[in-house]
Design an enzyme around this catalytic site. Structure first.
Site, PDB file in Angstrom:
ATOM      1  N   ASP A 214       0.850  -1.181   0.000  1.00 25.37           N
ATOM      2  CA  ASP A 214       0.000   0.000   0.000  1.00 25.37           C
ATOM      3  C   ASP A 214       0.893   1.241   0.000  1.00 25.37           C
ATOM      4  O   ASP A 214       2.034   1.212   0.462  1.00 25.37           O
ATOM      5  CB  ASP A 214      -0.886   0.019   1.252  1.00 25.37           C
ATOM      6  CG  ASP A 214      -1.715  -1.243   1.388  1.00 25.37           C
ATOM      7  OD1 ASP A 214      -2.446  -1.570   0.443  1.00 25.37           O
ATOM      8  OD2 ASP A 214      -1.620  -1.904   2.436  1.00 25.37           O
ATOM      9  N   ASP A 253      -2.149  -2.771  -4.712  1.00 22.59           N
ATOM     10  CA  ASP A 253      -2.981  -3.166  -3.581  1.00 22.59           C
ATOM     11  C   ASP A 253      -3.789  -1.936  -3.164  1.00 22.59           C
ATOM     12  O   ASP A 253      -4.514  -1.382  -3.959  1.00 22.59           O
ATOM     13  CB  ASP A 253      -2.112  -3.730  -2.452  1.00 22.59           C
ATOM     14  CG  ASP A 253      -2.933  -4.479  -1.405  1.00 22.59           C
ATOM     15  OD1 ASP A 253      -4.148  -4.653  -1.598  1.00 22.59           O
ATOM     16  OD2 ASP A 253      -2.367  -4.879  -0.381  1.00 22.59           O
ATOM     17  N   ASP A 257      -4.200   1.828   4.172  1.00 23.38           N
ATOM     18  CA  ASP A 257      -4.817   0.834   5.047  1.00 23.38           C
ATOM     19  C   ASP A 257      -4.594   1.236   6.499  1.00 23.38           C
ATOM     20  O   ASP A 257      -3.494   1.665   6.872  1.00 23.38           O
ATOM     21  CB  ASP A 257      -4.220  -0.558   4.813  1.00 23.38           C
ATOM     22  CG  ASP A 257      -4.835  -1.273   3.612  1.00 23.38           C
ATOM     23  OD1 ASP A 257      -5.660  -0.650   2.910  1.00 23.38           O
ATOM     24  OD2 ASP A 257      -4.490  -2.442   3.378  1.00 23.38           O
ATOM     25  N   ARG A 310     -14.057   0.705  -1.498  1.00 17.07           N
ATOM     26  CA  ARG A 310     -13.355   0.896  -0.230  1.00 17.07           C
ATOM     27  C   ARG A 310     -13.024   2.365   0.029  1.00 17.07           C
ATOM     28  O   ARG A 310     -11.882   2.765   0.004  1.00 17.07           O
ATOM     29  CB  ARG A 310     -12.076   0.058  -0.174  1.00 17.07           C
ATOM     30  CG  ARG A 310     -12.299  -1.435  -0.273  1.00 17.07           C
ATOM     31  CD  ARG A 310     -10.996  -2.190  -0.089  1.00 17.07           C
ATOM     32  NE  ARG A 310     -11.195  -3.631  -0.267  1.00 17.07           N
ATOM     33  CZ  ARG A 310     -10.235  -4.535  -0.175  1.00 17.07           C
ATOM     34  NH1 ARG A 310      -8.996  -4.151   0.103  1.00 17.07           N
ATOM     35  NH2 ARG A 310     -10.488  -5.820  -0.355  1.00 17.07           N
TER      36      ARG A 310
END
Length: 434
Positions: A214, A253, A257, A310
């Site tokens: 990430d 990815d 996060d 997301r």
């Protein structure tokens, strides 16, 4: 040989215009600092979950010996390592490229992607067992080399801030792991490309390429403020990636996060652009031991443009999302914005959505697991919409429960959602404070 540390520099003076813009982009009281140095600004009171308790000050108290200006990835990682947890400020000037030497620099001896494709072709290997063997072992070894090179561990009591309008990190992954009190501002992050995705023939009906890395990860850390950054796929959107075995060779990815017991995080005035799996809060339904009662995150005044899903997807956390602007492009694939996951308590209020023809408001929410959600006073294309009602009408088999069970109090500035597109469009992202 260890990379020499960059010479410590005294804090550079910020221009009056830069400081005024920074203060205008946040509510009164949300950015406190001496006017001459934006790098020493701290998160103000009541500005989201990161202001809870001791608040978030980053490296504001750094002495002159712990203020660095860096211009290369090697200087950046060396500055992160210097001085332990003593307060520090790292000023990023220009573009730091973590993968300047290219993917070939990470390849283990004997790794051959063409041979990898031949060995694990579903016509040869099948789709009922994970890949294994010499080329998979060499792929994993190559991936380990890339991981070591591109991950930058951020210590406690640190401020990382871009200088000017073009400060950026490309190919790197910022790891804010098991520390407290970190500020990251005014940087453009181009999502790292995984040079060695793994083929998993058992993933779904037809298999999939799975990638790592990430742009930034908040892992087990507390009191983190991410402000006025831009997160994007940049030069390498998914549309440019090749396909093998009939599946996209996925090299991305997430962008951000927040996982593994992370807590008290505020992400404000950032721009998230042109990405698929954008922002995940809580990474596993089975992580109650680390995540229950944590993952308290505030997202406000962020721009989400051209993202697929997301924004965020939530498990466990009490997440407050307000005054964000979500822009869905007419030619993009779109799945959802808010993912309602296991034991989550999401509050989504006073956000603005700009949807093209053919994308319904009912798709803004996505139910992954049964959990309560509050979604009030949100606007779609300039009109007030009850997001839960329209979702439940369109997807009755996936009906959501109203009422997250808590009411956010840490909000320093709340704007009319009808003003959000103009405010966020003009002020969110990197290059807007200096």
């Amino acid at each position: 040989m260890r990379t020499p540390l960059p010479r410590p520099l005294a804090p550079l003076a910020a221009t009056a215009a830069c400081t005024l813009l920074a203060l205008a982009a946040a509510a009164p009281g949300t950015a406190q600092a001496a006017p001459h140095d934006v790098a020493r600004q701290i998160l103000g009171p009541n500005d989201g979950w990161a202001s809870e308790g001791s608040g978030t000050t980053g490296g504001a108290k750094a002495d002159a010996a712990h203020v660095y200006t860096v211009t290369t990835w090697q200087e950046f990682t060396a500055a992160l390592e210097a001085g332990g947890d003593a307060p520090k400020i790292i000023k990023v000037k220009g573009v730091l490229n973590a993968t300047a030497a290219g993917c070939a620099a990470f390849e283990a001896d004997g790794y051959d992607f063409r041979q990898y494709l031949a060995d694990y072709d579903p016509a040869v290997w099948g789709r009922d067992r994970p890949v294994s063997g010499p080329q998979e072992d060499l792929r994993a070894a190559s991936a380990a080399r890339q991981s070591e090179a591109i991950k930058a561990e951020v210590p406690a009591n640190t401020t990382i801030i871009g200088v000017g309008k073009d400060a950026a990190i490309t190919g790197g992954s910022l790891q804010i792991k098991d520390v407290d009190n970190v500020i990251v501002r005014n940087l453009t992050f181009e999502a790292p490309l995984d040079c060695f995705p793994q083929w998993d023939p058992t993933d779904g009906a037809t298999g999939a390429w799975n990638s790592e890395y990430d742009a930034a990860v908040v892992y087990g850390s507390t009191h983190v403020w991410l402000d006025h950054n831009t997160f994007t796929d940049g030069r390498y959107p998914d549309s440019t990636l090749p396909s093998y075995y009939g599946e996209v060779y996925q090299q991305h990815d997430g962008l951000l996060d927040i996982v593994r017991g992370a807590n008290h995080v505020t992400a404000s005035w950032n721009a998230f652009r042109d990405h698929d799996k954008t922002l995940m809060i809580g990474n596993s339904d089975s992580a109650a031991a680390t995540d229950a009662g944590k993952l308290k995150v505030t997202l406000h005044h962020n721009l989400f443009e051209g993202i697929v899903e997301r924004a965020p997807r939530v498990r466990f956390g009490q997440v407050d999302t307000y005054n964000n602007h979500y822009v869905v492009k007419g030619d993009q694939h779109y799945a959802y914005a808010f993912g309602i996951g296991f034991e989550s308590q999401l509050v989504a209020e006073k956000n603005a959505f700009t949807l093209p023809e053919g994308v319904s408001s009912g798709r803004i929410l996505k139910k992954w697991k049964d959990a309560p959600v509050t979604a009030e006073r949100n606007y779609v294309n300039g009109s007030a919409v009850d997001l839960i009602a329209v979702h439940n009408a369109e997807f009755p088999a996936e009906a959501l429960r109203e009422g997250a069970g808590w009411s956010p109090t840490l909000r320093a500035r709340v704007d009319d959602p009808r003003a959000v597109p103009g405010l966020v469009g003009g002020k969110a992202g990197a290059g807007k404070i200096c």
